[in-house]
Design an enzyme around this catalytic site. Sequence first.
Site, PDB file in Angstrom:
ATOM      1  N   ASN A  78       0.854  -1.185   0.000  1.00 44.45           N
ATOM      2  CA  ASN A  78       0.000   0.000   0.000  1.00 44.45           C
ATOM      3  C   ASN A  78       0.893   1.240   0.000  1.00 44.45           C
ATOM      4  O   ASN A  78       1.492   1.579   1.015  1.00 44.45           O
ATOM      5  CB  ASN A  78      -0.910  -0.024   1.235  1.00 44.45           C
ATOM      6  CG  ASN A  78      -1.848   1.173   1.293  1.00 44.45           C
ATOM      7  OD1 ASN A  78      -1.945   1.940   0.346  1.00 44.45           O
ATOM      8  ND2 ASN A  78      -2.543   1.308   2.408  1.00 44.45           N
ATOM      9  N   LYS A  80       0.017   4.271  -0.290  1.00 54.40           N
ATOM     10  CA  LYS A  80      -0.668   5.395   0.365  1.00 54.40           C
ATOM     11  C   LYS A  80      -0.469   6.687  -0.448  1.00 54.40           C
ATOM     12  O   LYS A  80      -0.417   6.647  -1.676  1.00 54.40           O
ATOM     13  CB  LYS A  80      -0.202   5.528   1.813  1.00 54.40           C
ATOM     14  CG  LYS A  80      -0.428   4.226   2.610  1.00 54.40           C
ATOM     15  CD  LYS A  80      -0.204   4.393   4.090  1.00 54.40           C
ATOM     16  CE  LYS A  80      -0.430   3.069   4.794  1.00 54.40           C
ATOM     17  NZ  LYS A  80      -0.304   3.192   6.269  1.00 54.40           N
ATOM     18  N   HIS A 162      -9.405   0.337   5.454  1.00 52.07           N
ATOM     19  CA  HIS A 162      -8.123   0.657   6.095  1.00 52.07           C
ATOM     20  C   HIS A 162      -8.364   1.615   7.250  1.00 52.07           C
ATOM     21  O   HIS A 162      -9.258   2.463   7.204  1.00 52.07           O
ATOM     22  CB  HIS A 162      -7.158   1.271   5.079  1.00 52.07           C
ATOM     23  CG  HIS A 162      -5.747   1.326   5.550  1.00 52.07           C
ATOM     24  ND1 HIS A 162      -5.294   2.306   6.417  1.00 52.07           N
ATOM     25  CD2 HIS A 162      -4.684   0.521   5.308  1.00 52.07           C
ATOM     26  CE1 HIS A 162      -4.012   2.103   6.676  1.00 52.07           C
ATOM     27  NE2 HIS A 162      -3.613   1.024   6.012  1.00 52.07           N
ATOM     28  N   GLU A 164      -7.001   4.208   8.221  1.00 53.19           N
ATOM     29  CA  GLU A 164      -6.968   5.634   7.918  1.00 53.19           C
ATOM     30  C   GLU A 164      -8.284   6.099   7.307  1.00 53.19           C
ATOM     31  O   GLU A 164      -8.705   7.244   7.495  1.00 53.19           O
ATOM     32  CB  GLU A 164      -5.786   5.934   6.989  1.00 53.19           C
ATOM     33  CG  GLU A 164      -4.444   5.756   7.702  1.00 53.19           C
ATOM     34  CD  GLU A 164      -3.316   5.310   6.802  1.00 53.19           C
ATOM     35  OE1 GLU A 164      -2.232   5.019   7.330  1.00 53.19           O
ATOM     36  OE2 GLU A 164      -3.516   5.247   5.569  1.00 53.19           O
ATOM     37  N   GLU A 232      -4.794  -5.465  10.769  1.00 55.68           N
ATOM     38  CA  GLU A 232      -3.814  -4.406  10.986  1.00 55.68           C
ATOM     39  C   GLU A 232      -4.131  -3.693  12.299  1.00 55.68           C
ATOM     40  O   GLU A 232      -4.980  -2.793  12.323  1.00 55.68           O
ATOM     41  CB  GLU A 232      -3.855  -3.396   9.839  1.00 55.68           C
ATOM     42  CG  GLU A 232      -3.421  -3.952   8.504  1.00 55.68           C
ATOM     43  CD  GLU A 232      -3.130  -2.830   7.516  1.00 55.68           C
ATOM     44  OE1 GLU A 232      -1.975  -2.724   7.075  1.00 55.68           O
ATOM     45  OE2 GLU A 232      -4.040  -2.052   7.210  1.00 55.68           O
ATOM     46  N   GLY A 238       2.580   2.295  10.888  1.00 58.59           N
ATOM     47  CA  GLY A 238       3.419   3.467  10.729  1.00 58.59           C
ATOM     48  C   GLY A 238       4.063   3.958  12.008  1.00 58.59           C
ATOM     49  O   GLY A 238       4.659   5.031  12.033  1.00 58.59           O
ATOM     50  N   SER A 278       3.673  -2.007  10.298  1.00 60.36           N
ATOM     51  CA  SER A 278       5.133  -1.860  10.385  1.00 60.36           C
ATOM     52  C   SER A 278       5.876  -3.144  10.015  1.00 60.36           C
ATOM     53  O   SER A 278       6.924  -3.465  10.580  1.00 60.36           O
ATOM     54  CB  SER A 278       5.545  -1.385  11.783  1.00 60.36           C
ATOM     55  OG  SER A 278       5.003  -0.102  12.067  1.00 60.36           O
TER      56      SER A 278
END
Length: 322
Positions: A78, A80, A162, A164, A232, A238, A278
């Site tokens: 991904n 992003k 996701h 986000e 996730e 991140g 990560s």
Amino acid sequence: MAVASTSLASQLSSPKSLSSYSGLRPSCCKLESSHSRSATQSLFQHLHSHLRLSSSSPKASRGVVAMAGTGKFFVGGNWKCNGTKDSIRKLVADLNSTKLEVDVDVVVAPPFLYLDQVKSSLTDRIELSGQNSWVGKGGAFTGEISAEQLKDIGATWVILGHSERRHVIGEDDQFIGKKAAYALSEGLGVIACIGEKLEEREAGKTFDVCFQQLKAFADAVPSWDKIVVAYEPVWAIGTGKVASPEQAQEVHVAVRDWLKQNVSAEVASKTRIIYGGSVNGGNSAELAKKEDIDGFLVGGASLKGPEFATIVNSVTAKKVAA
């Protein structure tokens, strides 16, 4: 025959010990209100009695691929909101020159602006994914991308749910489920993301959150044939923090069992459950050794061609030495 860790089984055999296992307290065992207490107890009894514990089997001495599911290893990158024409040209060149193990499905998700550039220059060995798609057919929806447009540009997958999108943009479970149903109806594969925030894990709600998000997908989609579930944990995305292989495995095995009990045994076996948060070239091999981890959804490390290749090739860690 797959070989599993006994850690979850031993923890589930003692109600008291649930409170100390990887931050999951007894409250995490509660399902949505539509599930009865007896259903919850049944789930954990099932987890306890159906783990793949085969170390004493004669077959365990042979080299095998330790995957609980029957699907092919899957690694998605991904990208992003990263990249320029020049940097993506370099990344694609690196990916085209890498040697990737053949028994892995590999997918990358560039920003929408660069999908055409990547499609026209990337090796056919790697499939293309959108990072998001709209809940229905295109129209007066400024800034959105439709499943039809993704197909038109050559994408075969889309990432939905996701963290986000959930926690920054504000998409809720039901909306994401509807998105998945529409994408599937248009022939796209769906990378369906689930995962808990740090405060939810610390409150012992990891299973609650993941099961609720799974239920929203299950309530909406007509079939799981083209769905990959990506676990996730939000606190690991991140941040440089990675769930330990044991922490990831315990959630993956619970997700697989949820699918078995709430969808079907066939879906539980065939659905690939991948880990994200990560993941990098240094930790992917240890994570890949866990039998319910069927691959990865990679963020920052997918922007580095050689490191992404290392993660893809961590499928070799699945092979149990004789």
